[in-house]
Motif scaffolding. Structure first.
Motif, PDB file in Angstrom:
ATOM      1  N   ALA A   1       6.602  -0.883   5.322  1.00 60.91           N
ATOM      2  CA  ALA A   1       5.381  -0.717   6.059  1.00 60.91           C
ATOM      3  C   ALA A   1       4.048  -1.231   5.171  1.00 60.91           C
ATOM      4  O   ALA A   1       3.076  -1.314   5.900  1.00 60.91           O
ATOM      5  CB  ALA A   1       5.288   0.862   6.460  1.00 60.91           C
ATOM      6  N   THR A   2       4.134  -0.944   3.825  1.00 62.18           N
ATOM      7  CA  THR A   2       3.070  -1.239   3.067  1.00 62.18           C
ATOM      8  C   THR A   2       3.143  -2.592   2.469  1.00 62.18           C
ATOM      9  O   THR A   2       2.374  -3.057   1.535  1.00 62.18           O
ATOM     10  CB  THR A   2       2.796   0.064   2.091  1.00 62.18           C
ATOM     11  OG1 THR A   2       3.730   0.118   1.225  1.00 62.18           O
ATOM     12  CG2 THR A   2       2.598   1.287   2.577  1.00 62.18           C
ATOM     13  N   SER A   3       4.066  -3.340   2.697  1.00 64.43           N
ATOM     14  CA  SER A   3       4.253  -4.636   2.370  1.00 64.43           C
ATOM     15  C   SER A   3       4.155  -4.744   0.621  1.00 64.43           C
ATOM     16  O   SER A   3       3.589  -5.440   0.093  1.00 64.43           O
ATOM     17  CB  SER A   3       3.362  -5.604   2.672  1.00 64.43           C
ATOM     18  OG  SER A   3       3.017  -5.747   4.072  1.00 64.43           O
TER      19      SER A   3
ATOM     20  N   ASN B   1      -2.262   1.857   2.905  1.00 66.48           N
ATOM     21  CA  ASN B   1      -1.090   2.401   3.470  1.00 66.48           C
ATOM     22  C   ASN B   1      -0.649   1.322   4.818  1.00 66.48           C
ATOM     23  O   ASN B   1      -0.374   1.802   5.791  1.00 66.48           O
ATOM     24  CB  ASN B   1      -1.367   3.574   4.066  1.00 66.48           C
ATOM     25  CG  ASN B   1      -1.878   4.784   2.913  1.00 66.48           C
ATOM     26  OD1 ASN B   1      -1.026   4.656   1.964  1.00 66.48           O
ATOM     27  ND2 ASN B   1      -2.540   5.513   3.224  1.00 66.48           N
ATOM     28  N   GLY B   2      -0.782  -0.168   4.160  1.00 67.89           N
ATOM     29  CA  GLY B   2      -0.229  -0.924   5.179  1.00 67.89           C
ATOM     30  C   GLY B   2      -1.246  -1.541   6.451  1.00 67.89           C
ATOM     31  O   GLY B   2      -1.017  -2.078   7.082  1.00 67.89           O
ATOM     32  N   ILE B   3      -2.535  -0.862   6.210  1.00 64.79           N
ATOM     33  CA  ILE B   3      -3.258  -1.332   7.286  1.00 64.79           C
ATOM     34  C   ILE B   3      -4.274  -2.064   6.723  1.00 64.79           C
ATOM     35  O   ILE B   3      -5.138  -1.941   5.685  1.00 64.79           O
ATOM     36  CB  ILE B   3      -4.093  -0.004   7.665  1.00 64.79           C
ATOM     37  CG1 ILE B   3      -3.165   1.003   8.484  1.00 64.79           C
ATOM     38  CG2 ILE B   3      -5.148  -0.286   8.763  1.00 64.79           C
ATOM     39  CD1 ILE B   3      -3.625   2.367   9.022  1.00 64.79           C
ATOM     40  N   PRO B   4      -4.488  -3.363   7.246  1.00 65.84           N
ATOM     41  CA  PRO B   4      -5.721  -4.280   6.799  1.00 65.84           C
ATOM     42  C   PRO B   4      -7.167  -3.750   6.883  1.00 65.84           C
ATOM     43  O   PRO B   4      -7.361  -3.149   7.991  1.00 65.84           O
ATOM     44  CB  PRO B   4      -5.794  -5.475   7.592  1.00 65.84           C
ATOM     45  CG  PRO B   4      -4.891  -4.912   8.814  1.00 65.84           C
ATOM     46  CD  PRO B   4      -3.935  -3.659   8.486  1.00 65.84           C
TER      47      PRO B   4
ATOM     48  N   ALA C   1      -0.279   4.472  -5.991  1.00 70.21           N
ATOM     49  CA  ALA C   1       0.248   3.031  -6.481  1.00 70.21           C
ATOM     50  C   ALA C   1      -0.755   2.100  -5.946  1.00 70.21           C
ATOM     51  O   ALA C   1      -0.959   2.310  -4.704  1.00 70.21           O
ATOM     52  CB  ALA C   1       1.517   2.797  -6.468  1.00 70.21           C
ATOM     53  N   MET C   2      -1.139   1.296  -6.594  1.00 65.56           N
ATOM     54  CA  MET C   2      -1.991  -0.018  -6.259  1.00 65.56           C
ATOM     55  C   MET C   2      -1.237  -1.466  -6.929  1.00 65.56           C
ATOM     56  O   MET C   2      -0.890  -1.349  -8.001  1.00 65.56           O
ATOM     57  CB  MET C   2      -3.396   0.074  -6.821  1.00 65.56           C
ATOM     58  CG  MET C   2      -4.198  -1.256  -6.089  1.00 65.56           C
ATOM     59  SD  MET C   2      -6.085  -0.947  -6.564  1.00 65.56           S
ATOM     60  CE  MET C   2      -5.947  -0.477  -8.267  1.00 65.56           C
ATOM     61  N   GLN C   3      -0.873  -2.255  -5.770  1.00 65.18           N
ATOM     62  CA  GLN C   3      -0.231  -3.416  -6.240  1.00 65.18           C
ATOM     63  C   GLN C   3      -1.138  -4.601  -5.856  1.00 65.18           C
ATOM     64  O   GLN C   3      -1.484  -4.827  -5.018  1.00 65.18           O
ATOM     65  CB  GLN C   3       1.054  -3.336  -5.787  1.00 65.18           C
ATOM     66  CG  GLN C   3       2.295  -4.589  -5.884  1.00 65.18           C
ATOM     67  CD  GLN C   3       3.525  -4.638  -5.382  1.00 65.18           C
ATOM     68  OE1 GLN C   3       3.545  -5.045  -3.998  1.00 65.18           O
ATOM     69  NE2 GLN C   3       4.493  -3.705  -5.817  1.00 65.18           N
ATOM     70  N   VAL C   4      -1.402  -5.873  -6.782  1.00 61.80           N
ATOM     71  CA  VAL C   4      -1.789  -6.760  -6.620  1.00 61.80           C
ATOM     72  C   VAL C   4      -0.727  -8.004  -6.452  1.00 61.80           C
ATOM     73  O   VAL C   4      -0.281  -8.321  -7.387  1.00 61.80           O
ATOM     74  CB  VAL C   4      -2.701  -7.123  -7.436  1.00 61.80           C
ATOM     75  CG1 VAL C   4      -3.461  -8.439  -7.474  1.00 61.80           C
ATOM     76  CG2 VAL C   4      -3.842  -6.102  -7.797  1.00 61.80           C
TER      77      VAL C   4
ATOM     78  N   ILE D   1      -2.738  -0.709  -1.288  1.00 62.84           N
ATOM     79  CA  ILE D   1      -3.367   0.581  -2.047  1.00 62.84           C
ATOM     80  C   ILE D   1      -2.320   1.626  -1.141  1.00 62.84           C
ATOM     81  O   ILE D   1      -2.446   1.586   0.164  1.00 62.84           O
ATOM     82  CB  ILE D   1      -4.647   0.838  -1.527  1.00 62.84           C
ATOM     83  CG1 ILE D   1      -5.451  -0.415  -2.612  1.00 62.84           C
ATOM     84  CG2 ILE D   1      -4.913   2.175  -2.376  1.00 62.84           C
ATOM     85  CD1 ILE D   1      -6.862  -0.361  -2.348  1.00 62.84           C
ATOM     86  N   LEU D   2      -1.778   2.338  -1.877  1.00 54.75           N
ATOM     87  CA  LEU D   2      -0.575   3.402  -1.387  1.00 54.75           C
ATOM     88  C   LEU D   2      -1.115   4.782  -1.519  1.00 54.75           C
ATOM     89  O   LEU D   2      -1.074   5.140  -2.804  1.00 54.75           O
ATOM     90  CB  LEU D   2       0.807   3.357  -1.821  1.00 54.75           C
ATOM     91  CG  LEU D   2       1.819   4.137  -1.249  1.00 54.75           C
ATOM     92  CD1 LEU D   2       1.905   4.149   0.478  1.00 54.75           C
ATOM     93  CD2 LEU D   2       3.034   3.833  -1.892  1.00 54.75           C
TER      94      LEU D   2
END
Length: 862
Positions: free
Chosen positions: A109-111, A178-181, A204-207, A227-228
């Motif tokens: 869901a959050t890619s 949370n998966g939302i652009p 967590a934050m993923q680049v 960003i989760l």
């Protein structure tokens, strides 16, 4: 008396039994290479009693029984159950990377990308790292030690920070919460002041650099920032946060969470108040951040989650840049001087001022249809309102040094401007405040279905649909003592307008954007090999309702439709338990942004034959991971065809001049290296190097106009071929050391270097075509007014940051003291620049980065 003694005995027995029946469990959660996992969830099975690991992966938990089972989980890893007892209560728990059940839903869901499985270049920052190092920095700046990232505070205003990824501006970097652009539907921009509360609730934050793994119909070019936020993984209890820092920085906040209750509900709420004077003069700010998550685990197969996040904020801005010489002539110097503020009736007043509120609401449903199939659907809405103060007038008093309280580097004398406007009486005000107002309504749905076709093959696909209406207008907000303001900028049909407060002028339109698409991905995974093939198809429709047009036939534009598509593939192969290699390649065509579709903000005319932007990207990567050392190497090559670009520069009168450039081709290529070395348990060493080579490949066409009046200044061919891509450092290095002084106390030192950073230039002034490698001599340049050989290369700079984290107890409550000092040597450096007068490099208009700043924070958990 006897009864009393019996009662006392029973009470004593119960208290003793309770105390003896409790067990304090401590331990550390690590991955399969013994690296700590901060933020991992640790819960006593069958209860809501739980905690999460600190930034060293450690936890402490009081169990109500002498023995039992712990359930340990972390996103991207298999959950694990481990027994504890009074004799076995100091544990080391190792989790194995994988994705199962609900974790797989969250990741999809959050890619989020999964290490050793997803073939993309990725960096993940945990909540503990954000907490430990953010301090008074802007949220994007926490990523500055990530390969390919260049982040600055821009003008220095609260929330005005910006980020570039592999040389691509944030307009071409997808940001998802949370998966939302959340990128603006018209221009792709991300305004970080709208998301100021994220630092308190991010788990967590993923680049993901390059093509990434995001499952949306319209992919990004530079990369994706995922960003989760916390939800059912949040620990039961609460957190009180207090921060103070330089220049009056104050932040107070609280987060409360129920944890996952027996009825399946989990509620997390967070709120914070923030204020300060700003490091740069005249940049006072104030904001209120909030976050709410209500989740319901309906049963083993269904979960609902509602999120609300937003920030109500207002802040002064430094809008007009100055030359290096002008900054150095000021008493405050380049780091602090701001020409865009002054005093009015003894109170601070800003010529440039931002105010906005953009709440985002979402409802997510996770449905495990079977052991092999699940569906996750997110319905969301966003309602934004606010704007930015701008100046309007013929007197140019706001940029006239005669209207300052003393020398040229002193604040603006607004009282004098007010007095002169009042004295003009019926002749009207010459200089006033207006605001560029913007509001929007945005609705969307993002739904993904994933199913396992076989034990090795899975198929996912979904829908990405968005509807957006953005309203934009200029409005008089303050006549500054005048009776009215006569506007003759657009007087062909009206003969001019006598404006009063609340009147709209020059610009008033609704921008309508509808985007809908489908995407699909086929994945193969067996043993050490993972392969994916994905594609998408989308349609973007633009239209415009212009309320400043005269005559109903002129109010509605034609609709412009753009069909886009993408295809990408990649593979990851684990050579052994420590090494992996991956590759990915992709091509896509996407709709241009708003500015490349309409001639300008005035009227409804479409540009002739706007083109889709095309991107081809390829990447190779290698990764190594052991108990003491891990490293990644990535090579990337991205070609961007038919790029449309909009950039603005202020002219001598302070008016904003915008150039819309279409048909540009660019090549971004480079190499990235990052590593982590842990020679002993107490010492962690990190580092990265990012070497880029980004250039424009050919020439293009441009249309330049005045933002305020809509007047077309120039149009024609620009010769951009061979110019360096500007606005971000093409060479960056970072090096960090963290040492654990005590069990819960650590000190860190981080170094960042930025070089090969080229100033933003007005390419429309480059009107001479050169052959490959041809260079004009100084005598040639003197004959060509307004010509610049190349963008100005800004000076390289080096920065050091210092951090301290100390864990302790206050009245039995777990507490953490965090201290940060950024730019500890108070280095003077230029972070952003415009070329200025194209015939003289000395007139480059710049922003200096912040000097030495500090912050002190206290977090208390209960």
């Amino acid at each position: 008396m006897r009864n009393f003694k019996n009662l006392l005995f029973v009470a004593l027995f119960l208290v003793t039994a309770t105390v003896l029946g409790q067990t304090k469990i401590t331990g550390t959660v690590v991955d399969d290479t013994n690296q700590p996992l901060p933020g991992a969830s640790v819960v006593v099975k069958g209860t809501t009693n739980g905690t999460s690991t600190d930034f060293d992966g450690k936890f402490s938990l009081n169990a109500k029984t002498n023995s039992g089972t712990l359930v340990v989980s972390f996103i991207g890893f298999k959950s694990k159950e481990i027994a504890f007892s009074s004799s076995k209560k100091n544990l080391t728990i190792k989790l194995v990377e994988d994705a199962g059940a609900l974790d797989e839903i969250v990741i999809t869901a959050t890619s989020f990308a999964i290490d050793r499985r997803t073939p993309v270049a990725v960096s993940t920052i945990k909540a503990a790292d954000i907490e430990a190092k953010l301090g008074t920095q802007e949220f994007p700046e926490i990523l500055k030690s990530t390969p390919g990232v260049y982040a600055t505070k821009s003008g220095g205003g609260y929330g005005d920070g910006r980020i570039n990824l592999r040389g691509f501006r944030s307009t071409n970097v997808a940001v998802m919460i949370n998966g939302i652009p959340v990128n603006d539907m018209e221009n792709g921009a991300v305004y970080w002041s709208n998301w100021a509360g994220l630092s308190d609730v991010t788990s967590a934050m993923q680049v993901q650099r390059g093509l990434g793994a995001s499952k949306v119909a319209v992919p990004s070019i530079g990369g994706t920032i995922n960003i989760l936020s916390k939800s059912t993984d949040a620990e039961k209890g609460g957190i009180i946060r207090m921060h103070t820092g330089n220049n009056g920085y104050q932040k107070y906040g609280m987060t409360l969470s129920t944890g996952l209750m027996d009825n399946g509900f989990a509620v997390t709420a967070s709120a914070a108040k923030i204020s300060g004077e700003g490091y740069v003069n005249g940049l006072q700010f104030e904001g209120f951040n909030y976050f709410l998550n209500i989740s319901k685990q309906i049963n083993d197969n269904h979960k609902l989650s509602f999120n609300a996040i937003g920030a109500i904020q207002e802040h002064g801005q430094r809008y007009n840049r100055r030359t290096i010489a002008e900054y150095r002539a000021t008493e405050q110097g380049g780091k602090r001087f701001n020409p865009d503020w002054g005093y009015r009736n003894g109170q601070v007043e800003n010529t440039s001022f931002n105010f906005y509120h953009k709440p985002q609401l979402s409802l997510n449903h996770d449905w495990i249809i079977s052991d092999k199939t699940f569906l996750t659907t997110n319905i969301y809405a966003s309602f934004g309102s606010g704007g930015g103060r701008r100046t309007q007038g013929d007197g140019n008093k706001f940029v006239n040094d005669d209207y300052r309280l003393g020398d040229i580097d002193q604040p603006i004398d607004f009282d004098r401007i007010v007095a002169e406007n009042a004295a003009n009486g019926a002749n009207g005000a010459t200089d006033i405040f207006a605001a560029s107002k913007n509001s929007h309504e945005w609705y969307g749905v993002l739904s993904t279905l994933k199913t396992e076709l076989t034990e090795t093959i899975s198929l996912s696909g979904g829908l990405d649909a968005r509807s957006y209406v953005g309203s934009h207008w200029y409005e008089v907000t303050d006549l500054l003592g005048g009776q009215y303001y006569f506007n003759d900028d657009l007087d062909e049909k009206t003969g001019g307008q006598a404006l009063k407060v609340g009147d709209r002028f020059n610009k008033d339109y609704d921008g309508n954007v509808a985007r809908y698409g489908i995407f699909t991905q086929l994945e193969y995974s067996q043993n050490e090999l993972s392969v994916f093939l994905s594609s998408s198809l989308s349609n973007t429709t633009y239209s415009k309702d212009d309320f400043m047009s005269f005559g109903s036939e002129d109010r509605e534009s034609d609709k412009a439709d753009f069909l886009g598509y993408s295809v990408k593939t990649g593979a990851n192969y684990n050579l052994d338990s420590q090494q992996k290699v991956f590759a990915n390649v992709g091509y896509f065509s996407r709709a241009p942004f708003w500015d490349a579709v309409f001639e300008n903000d005035f009227g409804v005319d479409l540009l002739e034959d706007p083109l889709n932007e095309k991107v081809f990207s390829a990447e190779l990567g290698y990764g190594f991971k052991s108990q003491v050392f891990s490293a990644n190497v990535n090579l990337y090559h991205t070609t961007w065809l038919d790029r449309s670009m909009s950039f603005s520069l202020a002219d001598a009168n302070g008016d904003n001049i915008t150039s819309n450039v279409t048909g540009l081709d660019a090549l971004h290529k480079g190499v990235e290296v990052d590593f982590l070395f842990k020679p002993i348990d107490k010492l962690t060493i990190t580092g990265m190097a990012s070497l880029g080579n980004w250039k424009w490949k050919d020439d293009a066409s441009a249309n330049t106009f005045n933002d305020t009046t809509g007047e077309v200044i120039s149009s024609g061919t620009v010769y951009a071929k061979g110019l360096k891509v500007s606005d971000a450092a093409q060479t960056t290095f970072a090096f960090g050391v963290k040492y654990d002084l005590l069990e819960k106390t650590s000190i860190s030192l981080d170094y960042n270097y930025a070089g090969d950073n080229y100033a933003t230039m007005n390419v429309t002034g480059r009107t001479i075509e050169l052959d490959e490698g041809e260079v004009l001599t100084e005598s040639d340049l003197e004959k060509i007014e307004g010509y610049r050989q190349d963008a100005w290369k800004m000076p390289n700079y080096h920065l050091f940051d210092l951090g301290l984290n100390h864990g302790f107890e206050i009245g039995g409550l777990e507490s953490t003291l965090t201290a940060n000092m950024n730019n500890i040597f108070d280095v003077e450096y230029i972070s952003d620049a415009n070329n200025g007068d194209s015939s003289n490099y000395d007139t480059a208009l710049v922003y200096y980065g912040a000097g030495r700043t500090f912050s002190l924070g206290l977090k208390v958990k209960f």
